[in-house]
Design a protein around this motif. Structure first.
Motif, PDB file in Angstrom:
ATOM      1  N   ARG A  34      37.580 -61.077  -4.232  1.00 44.46           N
ATOM      2  CA  ARG A  34      38.357 -60.865  -3.008  1.00 44.46           C
ATOM      3  C   ARG A  34      39.271 -62.058  -2.730  1.00 44.46           C
ATOM      4  O   ARG A  34      40.258 -61.916  -2.015  1.00 44.46           O
ATOM      5  CB  ARG A  34      37.421 -60.664  -1.802  1.00 44.46           C
ATOM      6  N   ARG A  35      38.943 -63.190  -3.290  1.00 43.41           N
ATOM      7  CA  ARG A  35      39.767 -64.391  -3.096  1.00 43.41           C
ATOM      8  C   ARG A  35      40.492 -64.675  -4.422  1.00 43.41           C
ATOM      9  O   ARG A  35      39.964 -65.353  -5.310  1.00 43.41           O
ATOM     10  CB  ARG A  35      38.910 -65.576  -2.653  1.00 43.41           C
ATOM     11  N   ILE A  36      41.689 -64.118  -4.530  1.00 43.81           N
ATOM     12  CA  ILE A  36      42.448 -64.147  -5.781  1.00 43.81           C
ATOM     13  C   ILE A  36      43.729 -64.959  -5.596  1.00 43.81           C
ATOM     14  O   ILE A  36      44.486 -64.730  -4.653  1.00 43.81           O
ATOM     15  CB  ILE A  36      42.793 -62.708  -6.235  1.00 43.81           C
ATOM     16  N   SER A  37      43.946 -65.879  -6.497  1.00 46.00           N
ATOM     17  CA  SER A  37      45.124 -66.740  -6.429  1.00 46.00           C
ATOM     18  C   SER A  37      46.139 -66.358  -7.501  1.00 46.00           C
ATOM     19  O   SER A  37      45.767 -66.007  -8.621  1.00 46.00           O
ATOM     20  CB  SER A  37      44.707 -68.203  -6.624  1.00 46.00           C
ATOM     21  N   TYR A  38      47.413 -66.440  -7.143  1.00 41.87           N
ATOM     22  CA  TYR A  38      48.491 -66.349  -8.115  1.00 41.87           C
ATOM     23  C   TYR A  38      49.168 -67.715  -8.132  1.00 41.87           C
ATOM     24  O   TYR A  38      49.586 -68.228  -7.083  1.00 41.87           O
ATOM     25  CB  TYR A  38      49.502 -65.260  -7.731  1.00 41.87           C
ATOM     26  N   ILE A  39      49.257 -68.334  -9.308  1.00 40.49           N
ATOM     27  CA  ILE A  39      49.848 -69.672  -9.428  1.00 40.49           C
ATOM     28  C   ILE A  39      51.056 -69.604 -10.356  1.00 40.49           C
ATOM     29  O   ILE A  39      50.966 -69.086 -11.471  1.00 40.49           O
ATOM     30  CB  ILE A  39      48.838 -70.695  -9.980  1.00 40.49           C
ATOM     31  N   THR A  40      52.187 -70.134  -9.891  1.00 43.44           N
ATOM     32  CA  THR A  40      53.423 -70.094 -10.665  1.00 43.44           C
ATOM     33  C   THR A  40      54.061 -71.474 -10.758  1.00 43.44           C
ATOM     34  O   THR A  40      53.861 -72.334  -9.898  1.00 43.44           O
ATOM     35  CB  THR A  40      54.426 -69.102 -10.033  1.00 43.44           C
ATOM     36  N   ALA A  41      54.845 -71.665 -11.787  1.00 43.02           N
ATOM     37  CA  ALA A  41      55.536 -72.935 -11.989  1.00 43.02           C
ATOM     38  C   ALA A  41      56.872 -72.977 -11.263  1.00 43.02           C
ATOM     39  O   ALA A  41      57.523 -74.025 -11.249  1.00 43.02           O
ATOM     40  CB  ALA A  41      55.764 -73.170 -13.482  1.00 43.02           C
ATOM     41  N   THR A  42      57.281 -71.869 -10.644  1.00 39.46           N
ATOM     42  CA  THR A  42      58.602 -71.822 -10.027  1.00 39.46           C
ATOM     43  C   THR A  42      58.787 -72.947  -9.014  1.00 39.46           C
ATOM     44  O   THR A  42      57.865 -73.301  -8.268  1.00 39.46           O
ATOM     45  CB  THR A  42      58.839 -70.451  -9.355  1.00 39.46           C
ATOM     46  N   GLU A  43      59.984 -73.547  -9.008  1.00 40.25           N
ATOM     47  CA  GLU A  43      60.252 -74.731  -8.194  1.00 40.25           C
ATOM     48  C   GLU A  43      60.082 -74.460  -6.703  1.00 40.25           C
ATOM     49  O   GLU A  43      60.549 -73.444  -6.182  1.00 40.25           O
ATOM     50  CB  GLU A  43      61.682 -75.222  -8.447  1.00 40.25           C
ATOM     51  N   SER A  44      59.407 -75.381  -6.016  1.00 39.85           N
ATOM     52  CA  SER A  44      59.275 -75.319  -4.562  1.00 39.85           C
ATOM     53  C   SER A  44      58.766 -76.661  -4.055  1.00 39.85           C
ATOM     54  O   SER A  44      57.828 -77.227  -4.628  1.00 39.85           O
ATOM     55  CB  SER A  44      58.304 -74.206  -4.144  1.00 39.85           C
ATOM     56  N   GLU A  45      59.397 -77.179  -3.006  1.00 35.06           N
ATOM     57  CA  GLU A  45      58.936 -78.435  -2.419  1.00 35.06           C
ATOM     58  C   GLU A  45      57.575 -78.250  -1.759  1.00 35.06           C
ATOM     59  O   GLU A  45      56.753 -79.148  -1.734  1.00 35.06           O
ATOM     60  CB  GLU A  45      59.953 -78.941  -1.389  1.00 35.06           C
ATOM     61  N   ASP A  46      57.359 -77.061  -1.201  1.00 36.66           N
ATOM     62  CA  ASP A  46      56.087 -76.722  -0.544  1.00 36.66           C
ATOM     63  C   ASP A  46      55.294 -75.825  -1.483  1.00 36.66           C
ATOM     64  O   ASP A  46      55.723 -74.717  -1.793  1.00 36.66           O
ATOM     65  CB  ASP A  46      56.365 -75.993   0.775  1.00 36.66           C
ATOM     66  N   PRO A  47      54.130 -76.277  -1.964  1.00 35.72           N
ATOM     67  CA  PRO A  47      53.366 -75.454  -2.907  1.00 35.72           C
ATOM     68  C   PRO A  47      52.712 -74.225  -2.278  1.00 35.72           C
ATOM     69  O   PRO A  47      52.294 -73.315  -2.997  1.00 35.72           O
ATOM     70  CB  PRO A  47      52.307 -76.429  -3.434  1.00 35.72           C
ATOM     71  N   ILE A  48      52.613 -74.188  -0.974  1.00 33.84           N
ATOM     72  CA  ILE A  48      51.994 -73.043  -0.301  1.00 33.84           C
ATOM     73  C   ILE A  48      53.049 -71.963  -0.065  1.00 33.84           C
ATOM     74  O   ILE A  48      54.105 -72.230   0.522  1.00 33.84           O
ATOM     75  CB  ILE A  48      51.354 -73.471   1.034  1.00 33.84           C
ATOM     76  N   TYR A  49      52.769 -70.759  -0.484  1.00 33.81           N
ATOM     77  CA  TYR A  49      53.722 -69.665  -0.336  1.00 33.81           C
ATOM     78  C   TYR A  49      53.827 -69.250   1.125  1.00 33.81           C
ATOM     79  O   TYR A  49      52.834 -68.938   1.774  1.00 33.81           O
ATOM     80  CB  TYR A  49      53.285 -68.458  -1.171  1.00 33.81           C
ATOM     81  N   ARG A  50      55.067 -69.248   1.638  1.00 29.68           N
ATOM     82  CA  ARG A  50      55.303 -68.892   3.035  1.00 29.68           C
ATOM     83  C   ARG A  50      56.307 -67.751   3.193  1.00 29.68           C
ATOM     84  O   ARG A  50      56.535 -67.286   4.304  1.00 29.68           O
ATOM     85  CB  ARG A  50      55.773 -70.117   3.814  1.00 29.68           C
ATOM     86  N   GLY A  51      56.918 -67.326   2.085  1.00 28.46           N
ATOM     87  CA  GLY A  51      57.835 -66.199   2.185  1.00 28.46           C
ATOM     88  C   GLY A  51      58.824 -66.150   1.040  1.00 28.46           C
ATOM     89  O   GLY A  51      58.959 -67.105   0.271  1.00 28.46           O
ATOM     90  N   PRO A  52      59.555 -65.027   0.907  1.00 30.92           N
ATOM     91  CA  PRO A  52      60.492 -64.832  -0.206  1.00 30.92           C
ATOM     92  C   PRO A  52      61.600 -65.878  -0.282  1.00 30.92           C
ATOM     93  O   PRO A  52      62.187 -66.071  -1.344  1.00 30.92           O
ATOM     94  CB  PRO A  52      61.080 -63.439   0.086  1.00 30.92           C
TER      95      PRO A  52
END
Length: 355
Positions: free
Chosen positions: A185-203
Protein backbone atom coordinates in the motif's frame (compact mmCIF):
# COMPACT_ATOMS: atom_id res chain seq x y z
CA UNK A 1 60.85 23.01 -41.10
CA UNK A 2 57.07 22.68 -41.05
CA UNK A 3 55.82 19.75 -43.08
CA UNK A 4 53.27 20.69 -45.73
CA UNK A 5 49.86 19.10 -45.33
CA UNK A 6 48.72 16.72 -48.03
CA UNK A 7 46.38 18.37 -50.55
CA UNK A 8 42.91 16.86 -50.89
CA UNK A 9 42.17 15.14 -54.18
CA UNK A 10 39.60 17.09 -56.21
CA UNK A 11 37.16 16.19 -58.97
CA UNK A 12 39.47 18.04 -61.36
CA UNK A 13 42.32 15.68 -60.38
CA UNK A 14 40.12 12.64 -61.03
CA UNK A 15 38.91 14.03 -64.36
CA UNK A 16 42.48 14.71 -65.53
CA UNK A 17 43.66 11.24 -64.50
CA UNK A 18 40.66 9.59 -66.21
CA UNK A 19 40.97 11.69 -69.37
CA UNK A 20 37.40 13.01 -69.17
CA UNK A 21 35.82 16.41 -68.57
CA UNK A 22 35.27 17.72 -65.06
CA UNK A 23 31.49 17.68 -65.69
CA UNK A 24 31.59 13.99 -66.62
CA UNK A 25 33.65 13.11 -63.52
CA UNK A 26 31.25 15.08 -61.35
CA UNK A 27 28.24 13.22 -62.76
CA UNK A 28 29.83 9.81 -62.17
CA UNK A 29 31.10 10.56 -58.67
CA UNK A 30 27.85 12.31 -57.70
CA UNK A 31 25.65 9.51 -59.12
CA UNK A 32 23.50 11.88 -61.15
CA UNK A 33 23.03 12.56 -64.85
CA UNK A 34 24.38 10.24 -67.56
CA UNK A 35 27.79 9.00 -68.66
CA UNK A 36 28.98 6.16 -70.88
CA UNK A 37 29.96 2.84 -69.26
CA UNK A 38 33.56 3.43 -70.43
CA UNK A 39 33.69 6.89 -68.82
CA UNK A 40 32.19 5.55 -65.58
CA UNK A 41 34.83 2.83 -65.37
CA UNK A 42 37.69 5.27 -66.04
CA UNK A 43 36.43 7.78 -63.45
CA UNK A 44 35.90 5.18 -60.75
CA UNK A 45 39.33 3.61 -61.36
CA UNK A 46 40.98 7.04 -61.19
CA UNK A 47 39.11 7.97 -58.02
CA UNK A 48 40.18 4.74 -56.35
CA UNK A 49 43.81 5.13 -57.44
CA UNK A 50 43.99 8.74 -56.22
CA UNK A 51 42.09 8.09 -52.96
CA UNK A 52 39.32 10.57 -53.80
CA UNK A 53 36.86 11.39 -50.99
CA UNK A 54 33.54 13.01 -51.88
CA UNK A 55 32.82 16.49 -50.53
CA UNK A 56 29.49 15.72 -48.89
CA UNK A 57 28.65 19.36 -48.21
CA UNK A 58 29.17 20.26 -51.86
CA UNK A 59 27.14 17.24 -52.91
CA UNK A 60 24.26 18.22 -50.62
CA UNK A 61 24.23 21.71 -52.14
CA UNK A 62 23.98 20.13 -55.61
CA UNK A 63 21.44 17.40 -54.87
CA UNK A 64 19.55 19.04 -51.99
CA UNK A 65 20.29 16.03 -49.75
CA UNK A 66 23.22 15.10 -47.54
CA UNK A 67 22.11 11.48 -46.96
CA UNK A 68 22.63 12.05 -43.23
CA UNK A 69 20.23 12.24 -40.31
CA UNK A 70 20.90 14.00 -37.02
CA UNK A 71 20.11 12.33 -33.70
CA UNK A 72 19.95 13.98 -30.27
CA UNK A 73 19.39 11.70 -27.25
CA UNK A 74 19.28 12.40 -23.53
CA UNK A 75 22.04 10.19 -22.14
CA UNK A 76 24.21 8.07 -24.39
CA UNK A 77 25.72 6.31 -21.36
CA UNK A 78 22.29 4.92 -20.49
CA UNK A 79 21.97 1.46 -22.07
CA UNK A 80 18.39 2.26 -23.05
CA UNK A 81 19.46 5.08 -25.37
CA UNK A 82 22.43 3.06 -26.58
CA UNK A 83 20.08 0.37 -27.85
CA UNK A 84 17.80 2.96 -29.44
CA UNK A 85 20.75 4.53 -31.29
CA UNK A 86 21.77 1.09 -32.53
CA UNK A 87 18.29 0.68 -33.99
CA UNK A 88 18.50 4.09 -35.65
CA UNK A 89 21.93 3.31 -37.11
CA UNK A 90 20.83 -0.06 -38.51
CA UNK A 91 17.73 1.39 -40.18
CA UNK A 92 19.66 4.37 -41.55
CA UNK A 93 22.49 2.24 -42.96
CA UNK A 94 20.01 -0.08 -44.68
CA UNK A 95 18.52 2.96 -46.44
CA UNK A 96 21.90 4.44 -47.40
CA UNK A 97 21.97 7.17 -44.74
CA UNK A 98 24.69 8.12 -42.26
CA UNK A 99 23.99 9.20 -38.66
CA UNK A 100 25.44 12.14 -36.75
CA UNK A 101 24.87 11.65 -33.01
CA UNK A 102 24.70 14.27 -30.27
CA UNK A 103 24.12 13.90 -26.52
CA UNK A 104 22.07 16.55 -24.67
CA UNK A 105 22.74 15.25 -21.16
CA UNK A 106 19.00 15.90 -20.55
CA UNK A 107 19.74 19.63 -20.79
CA UNK A 108 17.46 21.76 -22.98
CA UNK A 109 20.15 24.37 -23.70
CA UNK A 110 22.58 21.69 -24.89
CA UNK A 111 19.81 20.16 -26.98
CA UNK A 112 19.20 23.51 -28.70
CA UNK A 113 22.92 23.84 -29.45
CA UNK A 114 23.07 20.29 -30.82
CA UNK A 115 20.08 20.91 -33.09
CA UNK A 116 21.66 24.13 -34.39
CA UNK A 117 24.93 22.34 -35.16
CA UNK A 118 23.16 19.47 -36.93
CA UNK A 119 21.09 21.84 -39.05
CA UNK A 120 24.31 23.66 -39.93
CA UNK A 121 25.67 20.36 -41.21
CA UNK A 122 22.63 20.17 -43.51
CA UNK A 123 21.20 16.90 -42.17
CA UNK A 124 18.14 15.74 -44.08
CA UNK A 125 16.09 15.25 -40.92
CA UNK A 126 16.33 14.88 -37.17
CA UNK A 127 15.40 12.41 -34.44
CA UNK A 128 15.25 14.07 -31.02
CA UNK A 129 14.53 12.88 -27.50
CA UNK A 130 13.17 16.15 -26.02
CA UNK A 131 14.83 17.18 -22.76
CA UNK A 132 11.89 19.38 -21.73
CA UNK A 133 8.23 19.95 -22.54
CA UNK A 134 8.70 23.58 -21.46
CA UNK A 135 11.61 24.63 -23.71
CA UNK A 136 10.58 23.55 -27.19
CA UNK A 137 10.82 26.61 -29.44
CA UNK A 138 13.73 25.10 -31.38
CA UNK A 139 11.65 22.01 -32.14
CA UNK A 140 8.73 24.12 -33.37
CA UNK A 141 11.23 26.02 -35.54
CA UNK A 142 12.37 22.75 -37.14
CA UNK A 143 8.77 21.85 -37.90
CA UNK A 144 8.06 25.26 -39.45
CA UNK A 145 11.20 25.01 -41.58
CA UNK A 146 9.84 21.89 -43.26
CA UNK A 147 12.79 19.76 -42.14
CA UNK A 148 11.44 16.31 -41.09
CA UNK A 149 11.49 15.70 -37.33
CA UNK A 150 10.66 12.56 -35.33
CA UNK A 151 10.44 12.54 -31.54
CA UNK A 152 11.96 9.48 -29.88
CA UNK A 153 10.63 8.07 -26.59
CA UNK A 154 8.91 11.33 -25.59
CA UNK A 155 6.33 13.76 -26.92
CA UNK A 156 5.83 17.53 -26.78
CA UNK A 157 2.30 18.90 -26.31
CA UNK A 158 1.21 21.01 -29.28
CA UNK A 159 3.99 19.82 -31.60
CA UNK A 160 2.39 18.04 -34.55
CA UNK A 161 5.21 15.77 -35.69
CA UNK A 162 5.80 12.01 -35.74
CA UNK A 163 6.67 10.38 -32.40
CA UNK A 164 7.59 6.83 -31.46
CA UNK A 165 7.02 6.07 -27.78
CA UNK A 166 6.16 3.24 -25.40
CA UNK A 167 2.97 2.74 -23.39
CA UNK A 168 4.44 4.41 -20.28
CA UNK A 169 1.19 5.16 -18.44
CA UNK A 170 -0.17 1.63 -18.91
CA UNK A 171 3.19 0.09 -17.99
CA UNK A 172 3.47 2.06 -14.74
CA UNK A 173 -0.15 1.30 -13.87
CA UNK A 174 0.35 -2.44 -14.47
CA UNK A 175 3.58 -2.52 -12.43
CA UNK A 176 1.92 -0.66 -9.54
CA UNK A 177 -1.03 -3.03 -9.65
CA UNK A 178 1.42 -5.97 -9.43
CA UNK A 179 2.80 -4.48 -6.23
CA UNK A 180 -0.70 -3.80 -4.88
CA UNK A 181 -1.75 -7.39 -5.64
CA UNK A 182 1.27 -8.54 -3.59
CA UNK A 183 -0.14 -6.61 -0.63
CA UNK A 184 1.73 -3.30 -0.86
CA UNK A 185 0.00 0.00 0.00
CA UNK A 186 3.01 2.27 0.45
CA UNK A 187 4.52 2.36 -3.04
CA UNK A 188 7.16 4.79 -4.21
CA UNK A 189 8.01 5.91 -7.73
CA UNK A 190 11.56 7.31 -7.98
CA UNK A 191 12.83 9.16 -11.06
CA UNK A 192 16.03 10.89 -12.08
CA UNK A 193 14.18 13.77 -13.73
CA UNK A 194 15.59 17.16 -12.69
CA UNK A 195 13.92 18.96 -9.78
CA UNK A 196 15.21 21.25 -7.04
CA UNK A 197 12.57 19.79 -4.71
CA UNK A 198 12.73 15.98 -4.55
CA UNK A 199 9.18 15.72 -3.19
CA UNK A 200 6.55 15.58 -5.92
CA UNK A 201 4.07 18.44 -5.60
CA UNK A 202 2.52 18.62 -9.05
CA UNK A 203 2.94 18.43 -12.85
CA UNK A 204 4.70 21.82 -12.93
CA UNK A 205 7.85 20.03 -11.69
CA UNK A 206 7.89 17.50 -14.52
CA UNK A 207 9.67 18.37 -17.75
CA UNK A 208 9.44 14.97 -19.48
CA UNK A 209 6.29 13.45 -20.97
CA UNK A 210 7.38 9.91 -20.07
CA UNK A 211 7.78 10.78 -16.38
CA UNK A 212 4.40 12.48 -16.20
CA UNK A 213 2.67 9.55 -17.87
CA UNK A 214 4.28 7.10 -15.45
CA UNK A 215 3.30 9.20 -12.45
CA UNK A 216 -0.26 9.28 -13.76
CA UNK A 217 -0.18 5.48 -14.07
CA UNK A 218 1.13 5.02 -10.52
CA UNK A 219 -1.52 7.33 -9.09
CA UNK A 220 -4.34 5.81 -11.17
CA UNK A 221 -3.54 2.30 -9.89
CA UNK A 222 -3.24 3.57 -6.33
CA UNK A 223 -6.56 5.40 -6.40
CA UNK A 224 -8.30 2.41 -7.99
CA UNK A 225 -7.09 0.35 -5.01
CA UNK A 226 -8.35 2.92 -2.52
CA UNK A 227 -4.89 4.15 -1.49
CA UNK A 228 -5.02 7.67 -0.07
CA UNK A 229 -2.48 10.14 -1.43
CA UNK A 230 -0.72 7.69 -3.78
CA UNK A 231 1.66 10.53 -4.73
CA UNK A 232 2.99 10.67 -1.16
CA UNK A 233 6.08 8.55 -1.92
CA UNK A 234 6.95 9.92 -5.37
CA UNK A 235 10.49 11.30 -5.44
CA UNK A 236 12.30 13.33 -8.13
CA UNK A 237 15.89 14.29 -8.92
CA UNK A 238 17.49 10.95 -8.02
CA UNK A 239 20.02 11.43 -10.81
CA UNK A 240 21.02 14.99 -9.90
CA UNK A 241 24.62 15.45 -8.76
CA UNK A 242 24.86 12.19 -6.83
CA UNK A 243 21.68 12.93 -4.87
CA UNK A 244 20.17 9.52 -5.56
CA UNK A 245 21.57 7.78 -2.48
CA UNK A 246 20.43 10.57 -0.12
CA UNK A 247 16.93 10.81 -1.61
CA UNK A 248 16.45 7.04 -1.47
CA UNK A 249 17.96 6.71 2.03
CA UNK A 250 15.80 9.55 3.44
CA UNK A 251 12.72 7.88 1.98
CA UNK A 252 13.56 4.45 3.40
CA UNK A 253 14.36 5.79 6.88
CA UNK A 254 10.93 7.37 7.38
CA UNK A 255 8.74 5.96 10.13
CA UNK A 256 6.07 5.10 7.59
CA UNK A 257 8.51 4.16 4.82
CA UNK A 258 7.45 2.65 1.49
CA UNK A 259 7.52 -1.12 1.22
CA UNK A 260 7.95 -1.15 -2.56
CA UNK A 261 9.67 0.99 -5.18
CA UNK A 262 9.07 1.41 -8.90
CA UNK A 263 12.32 2.80 -10.40
CA UNK A 264 12.09 5.02 -13.47
CA UNK A 265 15.06 3.38 -15.22
CA UNK A 266 17.87 0.90 -14.71
CA UNK A 267 20.27 3.60 -13.45
CA UNK A 268 17.90 4.62 -10.64
CA UNK A 269 17.15 0.96 -9.91
CA UNK A 270 20.85 0.24 -9.45
CA UNK A 271 21.12 3.21 -7.08
CA UNK A 272 18.19 1.78 -5.08
CA UNK A 273 19.88 -1.61 -5.01
CA UNK A 274 23.17 -0.14 -3.73
CA UNK A 275 21.48 2.07 -1.12
CA UNK A 276 19.51 -0.87 0.25
CA UNK A 277 22.71 -2.88 0.62
CA UNK A 278 24.38 0.03 2.42
CA UNK A 279 21.46 0.29 4.83
CA UNK A 280 21.52 -3.45 5.50
CA UNK A 281 18.13 -4.01 3.87
CA UNK A 282 17.23 -6.85 1.55
CA UNK A 283 15.14 -7.40 -1.57
CA UNK A 284 12.38 -8.53 -1.40
CA UNK A 285 12.42 -9.16 2.37
CA UNK A 286 12.50 -5.50 3.36
CA UNK A 287 11.51 -3.89 0.09
CA UNK A 288 10.07 -5.01 -3.25
CA UNK A 289 11.53 -3.49 -6.42
CA UNK A 290 10.42 -3.16 -10.04
CA UNK A 291 12.47 -1.25 -12.63
CA UNK A 292 11.81 0.20 -16.05
CA UNK A 293 14.10 -1.30 -18.72
CA UNK A 294 15.52 -4.80 -18.79
CA UNK A 295 19.20 -3.90 -18.37
CA UNK A 296 21.71 -6.77 -18.39
CA UNK A 297 22.51 -6.49 -14.68
CA UNK A 298 18.88 -6.87 -13.55
CA UNK A 299 18.82 -10.58 -14.43
CA UNK A 300 22.09 -11.54 -12.67
CA UNK A 301 21.70 -9.86 -9.27
CA UNK A 302 20.61 -11.74 -6.18
CA UNK A 303 17.67 -11.67 -6.38
CA UNK A 304 17.09 -10.92 -10.09
CA UNK A 305 14.90 -7.83 -10.55
CA UNK A 306 11.38 -7.75 -11.95
CA UNK A 307 11.42 -5.30 -14.87
CA UNK A 308 9.30 -3.54 -17.45
CA UNK A 309 11.06 -4.50 -20.68
CA UNK A 310 11.00 -1.65 -23.20
CA UNK A 311 11.63 -2.18 -26.92
CA UNK A 312 14.47 0.39 -27.09
CA UNK A 313 16.02 -1.00 -30.29
CA UNK A 314 12.62 -1.07 -32.02
CA UNK A 315 11.94 2.51 -30.91
CA UNK A 316 15.10 3.65 -32.66
CA UNK A 317 14.65 1.47 -35.74
CA UNK A 318 11.08 2.59 -36.32
CA UNK A 319 11.92 6.25 -35.66
CA UNK A 320 14.58 6.14 -38.37
CA UNK A 321 12.29 4.37 -40.83
CA UNK A 322 9.57 6.98 -40.30
CA UNK A 323 12.07 9.82 -40.70
CA UNK A 324 13.50 8.39 -43.91
CA UNK A 325 9.99 8.02 -45.34
CA UNK A 326 9.46 11.71 -44.57
CA UNK A 327 12.77 12.66 -46.20
CA UNK A 328 11.93 10.72 -49.36
CA UNK A 329 8.40 12.11 -49.44
CA UNK A 330 6.53 8.86 -48.84
CA UNK A 331 5.22 9.49 -45.29
CA UNK A 332 1.56 9.94 -44.36
CA UNK A 333 0.14 12.45 -41.86
CA UNK A 334 2.07 12.84 -38.60
CA UNK A 335 1.31 10.08 -36.10
CA UNK A 336 2.12 8.91 -32.59
CA UNK A 337 3.30 5.31 -32.71
CA UNK A 338 3.00 3.52 -29.35
CA UNK A 339 5.03 0.33 -28.81
CA UNK A 340 4.07 -2.17 -26.13
CA UNK A 341 6.18 -2.99 -23.08
CA UNK A 342 6.32 -6.27 -21.20
CA UNK A 343 6.45 -6.97 -17.46
CA UNK A 344 9.06 -9.67 -16.79
CA UNK A 345 8.46 -11.27 -13.40
CA UNK A 346 11.55 -12.36 -11.45
CA UNK A 347 12.20 -12.55 -7.71
CA UNK A 348 12.25 -8.97 -6.41
CA UNK A 349 8.56 -8.72 -5.47
CA UNK A 350 7.05 -10.31 -2.35
CA UNK A 351 4.50 -9.52 0.31
CA UNK A 352 5.40 -6.42 2.36
CA UNK A 353 7.19 -6.85 5.69
CA UNK A 354 5.22 -6.29 8.92
CA UNK A 355 6.39 -2.85 10.05
Amino acid sequence: MKKASKRLVTISDVAQSAGVSKATAARVLGSYGTASPDAKEKVRDAAKKLGYQANELARSMTTGRSKTIGVVVGDIENQYFGQAVRGISDAARAAGFDVILANSGENAAKEKTAVRVLLGKRVDGLIVTPASVFETQHLHDIQRSGRPLVLLDRTVPGLDVDAVVTDDRHAAEAATKTLIDAGHRRISYITATESEDPIYRGPHQISLSTVMERIEGVMAAGRAAGIEQPERYIRLGAGRGGMGDKIIADLLQQTQRPTAILASDNVVALEVFKTLRRLGMSIPGDLSLIAFHDADWTSVTSPPITVIAQPAYDLGFESAQILIRRITGTGDVASRRVLATKLITRQSVAAPPKL
